[in-house]
Design an enzyme around this catalytic site. Structure first.
Site, PDB file in Angstrom:
ATOM      1  N   LYS A  63       0.055   3.842   4.842  1.00 47.29           N
ATOM      2  CA  LYS A  63      -0.137   3.436   3.449  1.00 47.29           C
ATOM      3  C   LYS A  63       0.515   4.498   2.558  1.00 47.29           C
ATOM      4  CE  LYS A  63      -4.006   0.866   5.239  1.00 47.29           C
ATOM      5  NZ  LYS A  63      -3.269  -0.323   5.652  1.00 47.29           N
ATOM      6  N   SER A  76     -11.046  -1.032   0.957  1.00 41.26           N
ATOM      7  CA  SER A  76      -9.681  -1.532   0.815  1.00 41.26           C
ATOM      8  C   SER A  76      -9.551  -2.724  -0.114  1.00 41.26           C
ATOM      9  CB  SER A  76      -9.123  -1.899   2.183  1.00 41.26           C
ATOM     10  OG  SER A  76      -9.948  -2.865   2.817  1.00 41.26           O
ATOM     11  N   ASN A  85       0.820  -1.219   0.000  1.00 44.43           N
ATOM     12  CA  ASN A  85       0.000   0.000   0.000  1.00 44.43           C
ATOM     13  C   ASN A  85       0.852   1.268   0.000  1.00 44.43           C
ATOM     14  OD1 ASN A  85      -2.437  -1.516   0.209  1.00 44.43           O
ATOM     15  ND2 ASN A  85      -1.971  -1.838   2.363  1.00 44.43           N
ATOM     16  N   HIS A 127     -13.808  -2.460   7.214  1.00 43.49           N
ATOM     17  CA  HIS A 127     -12.585  -3.167   7.604  1.00 43.49           C
ATOM     18  C   HIS A 127     -12.720  -3.872   8.961  1.00 43.49           C
ATOM     19  CE1 HIS A 127      -8.217  -3.227   8.846  1.00 43.49           C
ATOM     20  NE2 HIS A 127      -8.120  -3.636   7.589  1.00 43.49           N
ATOM     21  N   ASP A 181     -13.589   6.120   7.494  1.00 46.02           N
ATOM     22  CA  ASP A 181     -12.215   5.612   7.489  1.00 46.02           C
ATOM     23  C   ASP A 181     -11.601   5.960   6.134  1.00 46.02           C
ATOM     24  OD1 ASP A 181     -10.029   3.879   6.937  1.00 46.02           O
ATOM     25  OD2 ASP A 181     -10.762   2.376   8.347  1.00 46.02           O
ATOM     26  N   HIS A 190      -7.267   4.417   2.812  1.00 51.28           N
ATOM     27  CA  HIS A 190      -6.713   4.245   1.461  1.00 51.28           C
ATOM     28  C   HIS A 190      -6.870   5.475   0.574  1.00 51.28           C
ATOM     29  CE1 HIS A 190      -5.649   0.061   2.058  1.00 51.28           C
ATOM     30  NE2 HIS A 190      -6.724   0.023   2.836  1.00 51.28           N
ATOM     31  N   GLU A 228     -16.179   3.526   4.846  1.00 51.42           N
ATOM     32  CA  GLU A 228     -14.839   3.892   4.374  1.00 51.42           C
ATOM     33  C   GLU A 228     -15.017   4.809   3.173  1.00 51.42           C
ATOM     34  OE1 GLU A 228     -12.482   0.329   3.667  1.00 51.42           O
ATOM     35  OE2 GLU A 228     -13.277  -0.561   5.506  1.00 51.42           O
TER      36      GLU A 228
HETATM   37  C1  LIG Z   1      -9.832   0.482   5.723  1.00 50.00           C
HETATM   38  C2  LIG Z   1      -8.712   0.242   6.676  1.00 50.00           C
HETATM   39  N1  LIG Z   1      -8.793   0.759   7.907  1.00 50.00           N
HETATM   40  C3  LIG Z   1      -7.808   0.580   8.805  1.00 50.00           C
HETATM   41  C4  LIG Z   1      -6.685  -0.148   8.489  1.00 50.00           C
HETATM   42  C5  LIG Z   1      -5.621  -0.344   9.521  1.00 50.00           C
HETATM   43  O1  LIG Z   1      -4.595   0.577   9.344  1.00 50.00           O
HETATM   44  P1  LIG Z   1      -3.121   0.245   9.838  1.00 50.00           P
HETATM   45  O2  LIG Z   1      -2.535  -0.671   8.835  1.00 50.00           O
HETATM   46  O3  LIG Z   1      -2.462   1.573   9.912  1.00 50.00           O
HETATM   47  O4  LIG Z   1      -3.242  -0.396  11.176  1.00 50.00           O
HETATM   48  C6  LIG Z   1      -6.549  -0.678   7.202  1.00 50.00           C
HETATM   49  C7  LIG Z   1      -5.326  -1.398   6.769  1.00 50.00           C
HETATM   50  O5  LIG Z   1      -5.006  -2.464   7.040  1.00 50.00           O
HETATM   51  C8  LIG Z   1      -7.595  -0.510   6.282  1.00 50.00           C
HETATM   52  O6  LIG Z   1      -7.531  -1.059   5.071  1.00 50.00           O
END
Ligand SMILES: Cc1ncc(COP(=O)(O)O)c(C=O)c1O
Length: 381
Positions: A238, A182, A48, A136, A207, A210, A178
């Site tokens: 990311k 993702s 990412n 997520h 969220d 991405h 989101e």
């Molecule tokens: C939509 C989403 N939220 C949260 C996360 C978690 O973020 P991090 O990898 O910084 O813990 C991710 C990634 O894995 C994600 O894809």
């Protein structure tokens, strides 16, 4: 009744028998959209690091500088002695970047969702909670033990119906989505969601893991400029090339989190070298328009090529482009074939995605060129 270890071994055997075995394999990000794995250099379609910042010298230099200046650890939680002037400065920069009144740093994106959501719900006991079906795992962690009304992915008519049915009698309503999904690479219609939330007096939480750095004005994300979003969460892990997360919100909500959020109060503050890397990323990201345009062009080319070859790309409009395969076995076989051809495109399987929708999740990096995308398409063809 077996011993604990026997139970664990039985559980692992079931995972293996179900074709869901996962294991850790060392790899090393490399320049130009490459990755090293098993002694092989592969074109990396799975990380990412969208803008290539994880290997940018400016981030590494500032991480080292801030480590030397302030130490490698923050020493305590933010409320004890851990708040460095740099934490406050980064939070002010994030708030300015996101166009919000305030921001607060967290250890990781997963931890931010797991910690912030329960703290917000504590302000509205009995709230009815509405989630997109594809949110997520970390959002589900934040909702552990909470009844969710899950609406069909990006289906606002369904959300509206659920709000009418389950929200009206509740003391409050919370919607969690989101901005970019993702595993599908498609976007939420945030202005429409904000309007719907306002009509139902619901709190909207987004969220932006991405989207941050890649989409929106200067990479500020898709929530930028959309009124009516109560809290935006995003990560530095990311496109911003390092680690850690932020929430961007009103000063009122920030105060609430500082005073009530267990995952903020009872954890050590993010370390200064990380803050240095984030500071450098925030310098660079707004000006990386060429990289963002390049990513968008590569993604268009990839989607068009996949469509010609008969692949479903699940509504992707971003730098994340899934090629839906279906079964886990077929997806694993295709991923292995690509690895043999010098490309890493990880197979994403249940429970990460719904059963029957196993896929290659193709994530583009700004270091890729057109020839990389064409090579992937040829191998898939
Ligand atoms: C939509 C989403 N939220 C949260 C996360 C978690 O973020 P991090 O990898 O910084 O813990 C991710 C990634 O894995 C994600 O894809």
């Amino acid at each position: 009744m077996g011993s604990f270890d026997e139970r664990v071994a039985d559980g692992l055997a079931a995972i293996r028998a179900g074709g869901r075995w996962r294991e850790l394999r060392p790899s090393q990000l490399a320049q130009a959209g490459r990755i090293g794995r098993d002694g092989q250099g592969l074109i990396d379609f799975s990380s990412n690091d969208y803008l290539g910042l994880a290997l940018h010298p400016r981030l590494a230099e500032r991480a080292a500088d801030w480590g030397h200046a302030y130490g490698t650890g923050a020493g305590a939680s933010r409320l004890v002695t851990g708040t460095n002037a740099a934490h406050l400065a980064i939070e002010a920069r994030v708030a300015a970047f996101k166009g919000t009144e305030a921001a607060l740093l967290f250890a990781s994106g997963w931890q931010a969702n797991a910690a912030v959501i329960p703290a917000l719900l504590a302000a509205a006991p009995g709230a009815a909670v509405f989630t997109d079906r594809l949110v997520h795992a970390s959002i589900h962690a934040g909702l552990s033990g909470v009844r969710q009304h899950r609406f069909r992915h990006n289906d606002l008519a369904h959300l509206s119906e659920l709000l009418d049915r389950h929200g009206a009698a509740a003391p409050a309503r919370v919607i969690l989505v989101e901005s970019v999904y993702s595993m599908d690479g498609d976007r939420a219609d945030l202005p429409a969601l904000a309007t719907l939330a306002a009509a139902h007096d619901a709190v909207l939480i987004v969220d932006e893991a991405h989207a941050t750095g890649v989409l929106g004005p200067g990479g500020a994300g898709l929530c930028h400029g959309v009124p009516g979003i109560a809290l935006v969460m995003g990560t530095f892990s990311k496109a911003l090339g390092s680690f850690g997360a932020y929430v961007a919100c009103s000063a009122l909500l920030r105060d609430w989190l500082v005073n009530t959020c267990s995952g903020f109060i009872f954890t050590t503050a993010p370390p200064p070298p990380l803050l240095g890397a984030i500071d450098a990323a925030l310098d660079l990201v707004p000006g990386m328009t060429a990289e963002r345009t390049h990513l968008a062009n590569l993604a268009d080319r990839l989607r068009a090529g996949l469509a010609v070859r008969g692949f479903d790309t699940a509504g992707s409009t971003t730098q994340i482009v899934p090629a839906i395969i279906g079964t886990e076995a077929d997806t694993l076989a295709l991923s292995a074939r690509l690895a043999g051809a010098g490309m890493l495109a990880a197979a994403i399987r249940p429970p990460t995605v719904p059963a029957g929708t196993s896929r290659l999740r193709i994530a583009l990096r700004a270091g890729h060129d057109i020839a990389d995308v064409d090579r992937l398409l040829e191998a898939l063809g």
